[in-house]
Design an enzyme around this catalytic site. Structure first.
Site, short mmCIF file in Angstrom:
data_model
loop_
_atom_site.label_atom_id
_atom_site.label_comp_id
_atom_site.label_asym_id
_atom_site.label_seq_id
_atom_site.Cartn_x
_atom_site.Cartn_y
_atom_site.Cartn_z
N GLU A 64 -1.95 0.57 1.76
CA GLU A 64 -3.12 1.10 2.46
C GLU A 64 -4.40 0.49 1.90
O GLU A 64 -4.49 0.22 0.70
CB GLU A 64 -3.24 2.62 2.35
N THR A 65 -5.36 0.30 2.78
CA THR A 65 -6.70 -0.10 2.40
C THR A 65 -7.65 0.91 3.03
O THR A 65 -7.51 1.25 4.20
CB THR A 65 -7.04 -1.51 2.90
#
Length: 121
Positions: A64-65
Protein backbone atom coordinates in the site's frame (compact mmCIF):
# COMPACT_ATOMS: atom_id res chain seq x y z
CA UNK A 1 -4.07 -4.97 -29.46
CA UNK A 2 -2.04 -2.38 -27.51
CA UNK A 3 -3.53 1.09 -27.20
CA UNK A 4 -1.40 4.03 -28.24
CA UNK A 5 -0.64 6.52 -25.47
CA UNK A 6 -0.45 10.18 -26.44
CA UNK A 7 2.94 11.78 -25.73
CA UNK A 8 1.47 14.18 -23.13
CA UNK A 9 -0.27 11.31 -21.31
CA UNK A 10 2.91 9.21 -21.46
CA UNK A 11 4.88 12.08 -19.91
CA UNK A 12 2.31 12.43 -17.08
CA UNK A 13 2.54 8.70 -16.34
CA UNK A 14 6.35 8.81 -16.35
CA UNK A 15 6.27 11.72 -13.88
CA UNK A 16 3.87 9.78 -11.63
CA UNK A 17 6.15 6.74 -11.72
CA UNK A 18 9.04 8.94 -10.49
CA UNK A 19 6.98 10.68 -7.78
CA UNK A 20 8.92 11.45 -4.55
CA UNK A 21 7.79 9.36 -1.59
CA UNK A 22 8.93 8.23 1.84
CA UNK A 23 9.50 4.58 2.77
CA UNK A 24 8.10 4.19 6.29
CA UNK A 25 7.57 1.02 8.32
CA UNK A 26 4.37 0.96 10.34
CA UNK A 27 4.31 -0.99 13.60
CA UNK A 28 8.10 -0.92 13.96
CA UNK A 29 10.85 0.48 16.10
CA UNK A 30 12.87 2.55 13.67
CA UNK A 31 13.50 1.07 10.22
CA UNK A 32 13.68 -2.56 11.33
CA UNK A 33 10.64 -4.81 11.24
CA UNK A 34 7.08 -3.66 10.77
CA UNK A 35 5.10 -3.27 7.59
CA UNK A 36 6.50 -1.12 4.79
CA UNK A 37 4.37 1.57 3.18
CA UNK A 38 4.96 4.38 0.76
CA UNK A 39 3.91 7.83 1.98
CA UNK A 40 3.41 10.64 -0.52
CA UNK A 41 3.30 14.02 1.23
CA UNK A 42 0.85 16.78 0.22
CA UNK A 43 3.38 18.84 -1.74
CA UNK A 44 3.85 15.83 -4.06
CA UNK A 45 0.15 14.85 -4.25
CA UNK A 46 -1.15 18.20 -5.50
CA UNK A 47 -3.11 17.85 -8.70
CA UNK A 48 -2.53 14.13 -9.23
CA UNK A 49 -5.22 12.17 -11.02
CA UNK A 50 -6.29 8.74 -9.82
CA UNK A 51 -4.46 7.22 -12.80
CA UNK A 52 -1.26 8.99 -11.73
CA UNK A 53 -1.71 7.84 -8.11
CA UNK A 54 -2.24 4.29 -9.33
CA UNK A 55 0.82 4.49 -11.56
CA UNK A 56 2.91 5.87 -8.69
CA UNK A 57 1.71 3.17 -6.27
CA UNK A 58 2.60 0.45 -8.77
CA UNK A 59 6.05 1.99 -9.35
CA UNK A 60 6.68 2.42 -5.60
CA UNK A 61 5.81 -1.26 -5.23
CA UNK A 62 4.75 -1.60 -1.59
CA UNK A 63 1.53 -3.44 -0.74
CA UNK A 64 0.00 0.00 0.00
CA UNK A 65 0.96 3.60 -0.62
CA UNK A 66 -0.85 6.40 1.20
CA UNK A 67 -1.29 9.78 -0.45
CA UNK A 68 -1.69 12.72 1.94
CA UNK A 69 -4.06 14.95 -0.02
CA UNK A 70 -4.27 17.70 2.58
CA UNK A 71 -3.47 18.71 6.14
CA UNK A 72 -5.39 21.62 7.64
CA UNK A 73 -6.26 23.07 11.02
CA UNK A 74 -10.07 23.23 11.31
CA UNK A 75 -11.63 24.52 14.54
CA UNK A 76 -8.64 23.46 16.65
CA UNK A 77 -8.39 20.01 15.04
CA UNK A 78 -5.85 18.76 12.57
CA UNK A 79 -7.83 17.36 9.62
CA UNK A 80 -5.88 15.02 7.34
CA UNK A 81 -7.22 13.67 4.04
CA UNK A 82 -5.68 10.34 3.00
CA UNK A 83 -6.12 8.05 0.00
CA UNK A 84 -4.71 4.54 -0.26
CA UNK A 85 -3.57 2.73 -3.40
CA UNK A 86 -2.16 -0.75 -3.89
CA UNK A 87 -0.31 -1.67 -7.07
CA UNK A 88 -3.67 -2.96 -8.36
CA UNK A 89 -6.15 -0.27 -7.27
CA UNK A 90 -7.51 2.09 -4.62
CA UNK A 91 -8.58 0.69 -1.24
CA UNK A 92 -10.73 2.34 1.44
CA UNK A 93 -8.31 2.04 4.36
CA UNK A 94 -4.98 0.51 5.34
CA UNK A 95 -3.96 0.25 9.00
CA UNK A 96 -0.18 -0.01 8.67
CA UNK A 97 -0.01 2.74 6.04
CA UNK A 98 -2.07 5.00 8.32
CA UNK A 99 0.23 4.36 11.29
CA UNK A 100 3.31 4.85 9.09
CA UNK A 101 1.91 8.10 7.70
CA UNK A 102 0.93 9.55 11.08
CA UNK A 103 4.32 8.64 12.53
CA UNK A 104 6.07 10.45 9.69
CA UNK A 105 3.82 13.51 9.97
CA UNK A 106 4.43 13.61 13.74
CA UNK A 107 8.23 13.37 13.45
CA UNK A 108 8.21 16.15 10.84
CA UNK A 109 5.95 18.34 13.01
CA UNK A 110 3.27 18.44 10.31
CA UNK A 111 0.24 17.78 12.52
CA UNK A 112 -0.60 21.47 12.95
CA UNK A 113 0.37 21.37 16.64
CA UNK A 114 -3.11 20.04 17.39
CA UNK A 115 -3.96 17.80 20.33
CA UNK A 116 -6.94 16.32 18.45
CA UNK A 117 -7.43 15.34 14.85
CA UNK A 118 -9.58 13.78 12.21
CA UNK A 119 -8.66 11.42 9.40
CA UNK A 120 -10.68 11.53 6.21
CA UNK A 121 -10.25 8.57 3.92
Amino acid sequence: KAEAVAPAARQELQMAAALPYEHVNGFSDGQSGGNAAGVVLPENDTGLSDVQRQTAAAAIGFSETVFVSSIAMVQGRCVIALRYFTPEGEVDLCGHATIACLGLLYTRDLLCGALHGELRT
